[in-house]
Design a protein around this motif. Structure first.
Motif, PDB file in Angstrom:
ATOM      1  N   PHE A  81      40.022 -24.971 -94.318  1.00  0.00           N
ATOM      2  CA  PHE A  81      41.124 -25.585 -93.565  1.00  0.00           C
ATOM      3  C   PHE A  81      40.673 -25.994 -92.162  1.00  0.00           C
ATOM      4  O   PHE A  81      41.041 -27.055 -91.656  1.00  0.00           O
ATOM      5  CB  PHE A  81      42.313 -24.609 -93.472  1.00  0.00           C
ATOM      6  N   ALA A  82      39.862 -25.133 -91.534  1.00  0.00           N
ATOM      7  CA  ALA A  82      39.388 -25.440 -90.190  1.00  0.00           C
ATOM      8  C   ALA A  82      38.479 -26.670 -90.214  1.00  0.00           C
ATOM      9  O   ALA A  82      38.534 -27.524 -89.318  1.00  0.00           O
ATOM     10  CB  ALA A  82      38.653 -24.242 -89.604  1.00  0.00           C
ATOM     11  N   ILE A  83      37.654 -26.782 -91.251  1.00  0.00           N
ATOM     12  CA  ILE A  83      36.779 -27.964 -91.372  1.00  0.00           C
ATOM     13  C   ILE A  83      37.637 -29.214 -91.573  1.00  0.00           C
ATOM     14  O   ILE A  83      37.384 -30.271 -90.985  1.00  0.00           O
ATOM     15  CB  ILE A  83      35.774 -27.802 -92.539  1.00  0.00           C
ATOM     16  N   ARG A  84      38.671 -29.093 -92.402  1.00  0.00           N
ATOM     17  CA  ARG A  84      39.584 -30.235 -92.597  1.00  0.00           C
ATOM     18  C   ARG A  84      40.140 -30.700 -91.260  1.00  0.00           C
ATOM     19  O   ARG A  84      40.123 -31.898 -90.953  1.00  0.00           O
ATOM     20  CB  ARG A  84      40.773 -29.820 -93.491  1.00  0.00           C
ATOM     21  N   ALA A  85      40.632 -29.721 -90.471  1.00  0.00           N
ATOM     22  CA  ALA A  85      41.228 -30.072 -89.173  1.00  0.00           C
ATOM     23  C   ALA A  85      40.180 -30.722 -88.274  1.00  0.00           C
ATOM     24  O   ALA A  85      40.449 -31.715 -87.593  1.00  0.00           O
ATOM     25  CB  ALA A  85      41.813 -28.833 -88.512  1.00  0.00           C
ATOM     26  N   GLY A  86      38.983 -30.164 -88.272  1.00  0.00           N
ATOM     27  CA  GLY A  86      37.919 -30.693 -87.416  1.00  0.00           C
ATOM     28  C   GLY A  86      37.539 -32.116 -87.788  1.00  0.00           C
ATOM     29  O   GLY A  86      37.424 -32.995 -86.926  1.00  0.00           O
ATOM     30  N   LEU A  87      37.366 -32.361 -89.071  1.00  0.00           N
ATOM     31  CA  LEU A  87      36.977 -33.711 -89.511  1.00  0.00           C
ATOM     32  C   LEU A  87      38.095 -34.713 -89.236  1.00  0.00           C
ATOM     33  O   LEU A  87      37.840 -35.848 -88.823  1.00  0.00           O
ATOM     34  CB  LEU A  87      36.633 -33.701 -91.006  1.00  0.00           C
ATOM     35  N   ARG A 146      38.843 -19.936 -97.620  1.00  0.00           N
ATOM     36  CA  ARG A 146      39.847 -20.997 -97.533  1.00  0.00           C
ATOM     37  C   ARG A 146      40.193 -21.330 -96.068  1.00  0.00           C
ATOM     38  O   ARG A 146      40.469 -22.465 -95.732  1.00  0.00           O
ATOM     39  CB  ARG A 146      41.095 -20.487 -98.270  1.00  0.00           C
ATOM     40  N   VAL A 147      40.175 -20.285 -95.210  1.00  0.00           N
ATOM     41  CA  VAL A 147      40.466 -20.512 -93.790  1.00  0.00           C
ATOM     42  C   VAL A 147      39.409 -21.437 -93.191  1.00  0.00           C
ATOM     43  O   VAL A 147      39.720 -22.363 -92.432  1.00  0.00           O
ATOM     44  CB  VAL A 147      40.513 -19.168 -93.021  1.00  0.00           C
ATOM     45  N   VAL A 148      38.159 -21.192 -93.566  1.00  0.00           N
ATOM     46  CA  VAL A 148      37.073 -22.029 -93.042  1.00  0.00           C
ATOM     47  C   VAL A 148      37.246 -23.461 -93.538  1.00  0.00           C
ATOM     48  O   VAL A 148      37.110 -24.432 -92.784  1.00  0.00           O
ATOM     49  CB  VAL A 148      35.693 -21.473 -93.466  1.00  0.00           C
TER      50      VAL A 148
END
Ligand code: ADP
Ligand code: ZN
Ligand code: MG
Length: 496
Positions: A70-76, A66-68
């Motif tokens: 969330f990080a992808i969400r932030a990046g995109l 889930r952390v990954v």
């Protein structure tokens, strides 16, 4: 000294500001990043801990998927490139709140790189580059004021997932730094991955700052400022530090690269330690975790799940509802507030009228009730339909703006329909000339002095007389009509 306008680049004595911000955002996952412990804030000290986040020997980290995500969400959402393969690294240093003696972070191969964030200062949009976003684990917390002569450590925060978001040195004024932080927090809140609470430390900022001759493209010696726990502090600390740097240079002295702490009470930054170099951390690839692989399918899945983001929504509000850049910006900083506004419009309020109500009265209630500390306001003290009803009553001339403002607090926590209250209590605006004429005559009789002044050409007195009529009618008179009646009654032609 020169004083720049809020939206302009900061300059002083031929120097300009160069600012780059590093933000640490705590992620709102249920579990920590490398173990199953709860990542919730608060809680009795050392209750959300296990051998992994306590750094016991012989245990292994297991990455929370889930952390990954969330990080992808932030990046995109910040226009970054997501690396198909990234790697965790160990950052080694000693501190009591770091039980393993190293922090798991990312170094040479971060998950997200090369993005940008749009900021708006005084209605003018600008892009600030993002160098990288990577995943790391939070440390525990040292508590110094609980026992005399000693410190305690609470490891509840140890292993809470963090995003480190590193911005390019593209920021040119303290006001832009504030706008950048607001924009970033807004995006993370829209994504529902971080609650953005600076006071509780779930959104933390280190500010890097230097000055250079205006027009130069070489970076000057930078100072890193820590210990600011509100946007206002960041702006004030930067403004103070920029002046210190220019004064130092003007005095013929050299600046040293160092870390300084913001002292909010004394309103100054103080030297803490000279900046350690990256090699002090002896970074090396984390041997206990495999390289992180992210498939294109997963990235596309996350992309498809993104909500409309604040920038896009702001532009849509300007176009679709004809709102000013300022109003559209204020309304879209929080997703729940933007939703509230649109629900009011859907309930029949005129868009600009609804925007006025939300940006002033509704947001005031939100601040007063400290609802803005919630990630998403779900239980509004007043509904969009109620505000829309008020807006329509004003817009349609049924009640005065004054009456509406007095009504609003009475709706809080109720499901009353404002139109029904107006009917029940006879609050309808009085526009009928016959009905108002009486009050106008009465006021003219009671205020001979002001009447004489007005007749002698003192226009300003008219406002006072209108106010008296408003008072006499319990604020229900249509001020437009009152003004016309007063003018007619007092005009020299009529009386001459
Ligand atoms: P460090 O190695 O000290 O961590 P980085 O190059 O990684 O430095 O940059 C850290 C942060 O400092 C970034 O946000 C970057 O934009 C900012 N930064 C770098 N150089 C400067 C400078 N000369 N003036 C202001 N900010 C800077
Ligand atoms: Zn744990
Ligand atoms: Mg760095």
């Amino acid at each position: 000294m020169t004083q720049a306008a809020a939206g302009a680049p900061w300059t002083l004595e031929g120097y300009e500001a160069v600012i780059g911000l590093e933000v640490h955002a705590e992620l709102l996952t249920r579990a920590k990043v490398f173990c199953g412990c709860s990542a919730a804030f608060g809680g009795e000290p050392n209750t959300n801990v296990c051998p992994v986040c306590l750094g016991m020997p012989g245990v292994l980290p297991v990455l929370n998927r889930r952390v990954v995500e969330f990080a992808i969400r932030a990046g995109l959402a910040t226009n970054c490139t997501i690396a198909p393969r990234s790697r965790f690294a160990r950052k080694n240093y000693f501190y009591p709140d770091l039980p393993k003696g190293y922090q798991i972070s990312m170094y040479e191969a971060p998950l997200c790189t090369g993005g940008w964030l749009e900021i708006v200062v005084d209605g003018v949009p600008r892009r600030v580059g993002l160098t990288r976003i990577h995943i790391e684990e939070d440390t525990g917390k040292n508590i110094h004021d609980l026992v005399a002569g000693g410190s305690l450590v609470d490891f509840n925060r140890s292993g809470v997932p963090l995003l480190e978001i590193v911005g390019e040195p593209d920021i040119r004024s303290p006001a832009e730094a504030g706008a950048y932080l607001r924009a970033l927090r807004s995006v993370l809140q829209y994504l529902e991955i971080c609650d953005g609470n600076m006071e509780e430390g779930s959104f933390r900022c280190d500010a890097n700052v230097s000055v250079r001759p205006v027009g130069s493209s070489i970076l000057g010696t930078k100072v890193e400022i820590k210990n600011m726990n509100s946007f206002r502090h960041v702006e004030r600390a930067l403004a103070w530090e920029l002046r210190r740097q220019v004064r130092t240079l003007l005095a013929g002295e050299r600046l040293v690269q160092e870390t300084r702490l913001w002292d909010a009470e004394r309103e100054e930054t103080r030297a803490m330690r000279s900046k350690e170099h990256a090699h002090d951390y002896r970074y090396f690839p984390e041997p206990d975790l495999l390289p992180l692989e992210v498939s294109p399918a997963w990235i596309e899945e996350v992309r498809a799940s993104l909500p409309e983001l604040p920038g896009a929504r702001r532009r849509r509000f300007e176009g679709e509802y004809g709102l000013s850049a300022y109003d559209a910006d204020v309304l879209t900083q929080r997703k729940d507030v933007a939703d509230f506004f649109e629900a009011g419009v859907a309930a029949g309020a005129q868009a600009k009228e609804m925007a006025n109500w939300v940006t002033t009265e509704v947001l005031r209630i939100v601040r007063e009730q400290r609802l803005d500390t919630q990630l998403v306001i779900r239980d509004w003290p007043i509904t969009p339909a109620q505000v829309a009803a008020l807006a329509r009553l004003v817009d349609g001339g049924q009640i005065t703006r004054n009456t509406a403002k007095q009504l609003l607090p009475r709706l809080i926590g109720t499901d009353d329909d404002p139109a029904r209250i107006v009917e029940r209590e006879g609050l309808a605006q009085v526009s009928d000339r016959g009905a108002l004429q009486q009050a106008v005559r009465e006021v003219i009789r009671q205020c001979p002095e002001q009447v004489a002044q007005f007749r002698a050409g003192k226009e300003r007195v008219l406002g006072f007389l209108v106010g008296q009529v408003m008072k006499a009618t319990g604020g229900k008179a249509n001020p437009q009509v009152v003004q016309e009646l007063l003018r007619a009654a007092l005009s020299p032609e009529r009386n001459g």
